[in-house]
Design an enzyme around this catalytic site. Structure first.
Site, PDB file in Angstrom:
ATOM      1  N   GLY A  11       0.618  -1.151  -0.249  1.00  0.00           N
ATOM      2  CA  GLY A  11      -0.071  -0.044   0.083  1.00  0.00           C
ATOM      3  C   GLY A  11       0.195   1.141   0.101  1.00  0.00           C
ATOM      4  N   GLY A  15      -1.018   8.154   1.530  1.00  0.00           N
ATOM      5  CA  GLY A  15      -0.692   7.509   2.557  1.00  0.00           C
ATOM      6  C   GLY A  15       0.826   7.705   4.073  1.00  0.00           C
ATOM      7  CE1 TYR A 151      -9.905  -0.447   8.908  1.00  0.00           C
ATOM      8  CE2 TYR A 151      -9.942   1.061  10.705  1.00  0.00           C
ATOM      9  CZ  TYR A 151      -9.200   0.676   9.789  1.00  0.00           C
ATOM     10  OH  TYR A 151      -8.033   1.257   9.683  1.00  0.00           O
ATOM     11  CE  LYS A 155      -5.922  -1.718   9.750  1.00  0.00           C
ATOM     12  NZ  LYS A 155      -5.284  -2.257   9.150  1.00  0.00           N
ATOM     13  CG  PHE A 184      -1.537   9.955  11.732  1.00  0.00           C
ATOM     14  CD1 PHE A 184      -0.230  10.348  11.688  1.00  0.00           C
ATOM     15  CD2 PHE A 184      -1.577   8.766  12.709  1.00  0.00           C
ATOM     16  CE1 PHE A 184       0.773   9.924  13.053  1.00  0.00           C
ATOM     17  CE2 PHE A 184      -0.667   8.841  14.360  1.00  0.00           C
ATOM     18  CZ  PHE A 184       0.111   8.913  14.399  1.00  0.00           C
ATOM     19  CB  THR A 186      -3.063   9.351   5.613  1.00  0.00           C
ATOM     20  OG1 THR A 186      -4.410   9.067   6.199  1.00  0.00           O
ATOM     21  CG2 THR A 186      -2.188   9.569   6.686  1.00  0.00           C
TER      22      THR A 186
END
Length: 279
Positions: A11, A15, A151, A155, A184, A186
């Site tokens: 990835g 980001g 989500y 995680k 953050f 991104t």
């Protein structure tokens, strides 16, 4: 700090992955960077070189992952640090997200990550050294956010499997770190990285409020600096005894402490029930 290590980052076209790739290259490290689109990587990082290897890789296709790892080994001869960064957000109530929407999030965020670990571990194990950073989220430790259940659960899965991974690979001299970032600045909250349900249910007002807050208010106003996060990961990769649980951002630090205090309070409150179940 020695900068002769080879990093493999998933990835990497935007980001945190992009910031980390650029930071590493500026410091003289070697980087194999993956994305679904190699052209996108070259556009934002630069042309391939002796130290930069852009790779097109489909996380959900194990053969594609295997090929990318083999090309990296052919080019750099080794992999020292793995950063499983690729993933995307999904914001919708558990009832309104379809089975396909939920499974796709797991395919990328969990099973894609496992594909990368499975195919890089033989080389790390042979080297008897290395470091794996699995990027979770503060939502992988605290899940009390309406609309973030799927989500967060991906995680949480990343955090849980990394704890086990750390124990499995310790005898080989390999370290593992779960990274729990807070907010953050991104692309994570933009449309390309944060998906919404195809069939929203009007009753879930708090979920819609969360969508609006993240899209309109929080996006581009996050307090976390991804460049500083990248610096932390580089420094942590040189630690002899690196963190297993690494919370990044004051918000993540505070949320983790709030959960710990809450669990401790409930443990104390319900201790008599907890210990009453033995023979």
């Amino acid at each position: 700090m020695e900068n002769n290590k080879v990093w493999f980052i998933t990835g990497a076209s935007k980001g945190l992955g992009l910031q980390l790739t650029k930071k590493l290259l500026s410091k003289g490290y070697k980087v194999a960077a993956t994305s679904r689109n190699e052209k996108a990587l070259v556009e934002v990082v630069g042309n391939p070189s002796a130290s930069f290897l852009p790779l097109e890789m489909d996380l959900t296709n194990e053969q594609s992952v295997k090929n990318a790892v083999e090309v990296t080994i052919s080019h750099f001869k080794t992999i020292d640090v793995l950063v499983n960064n690729a993933g995307y957000g999904l914001l919708g109530a558990l009832e309104e997200l379809t089975d396909a929407e939920a499974r796709k999030n797991y395919e990328v965020n969990v099973f894609g990550l496992l594909n990368v670990i499975r195919n890089t571990m033989p080389y790390l194990r042979a080297n008897r050294s290395g470091h794996i950073f699995n990027i979770s989220s503060v939502g992988g430790y605290y899940g009390g956010f309406p609309g973030w259940g799927i989500y967060c659960s991906t995680k949480f899965a990343v955090a849980g499997l990394t704890e086990s991974l750390a124990a499995e690979i310790k005898p080989f001299g390999i370290n593992a770190t779960i990274v729990y970032p807070g907010y953050f600045r991104t692309d994570f909250l933009k449309d390309s990285s944060l998906l919404l349900p195809q069939n929203p249910i009007a009753d879930y007002k708090e979920v819609r409020q969360s969508e609006n807050a993240h899209k309109e208010d929080i996006n581009e106003n996050q307090q976390g600096d991804p460049e500083k996060l990248a610096e932390v990961l580089i420094k942590m990769s040189h630690e002899q005894n690196p963190a297993l649980h690494l919370f990044l951002g004051e918000d993540a630090y505070n949320m983790a402490n709030q959960k710990i205090e809450s669990v401790q309070k409930e443990l104390a409150q319900w201790k008599s029930v907890s210990v009453s179940t033995g023979f």
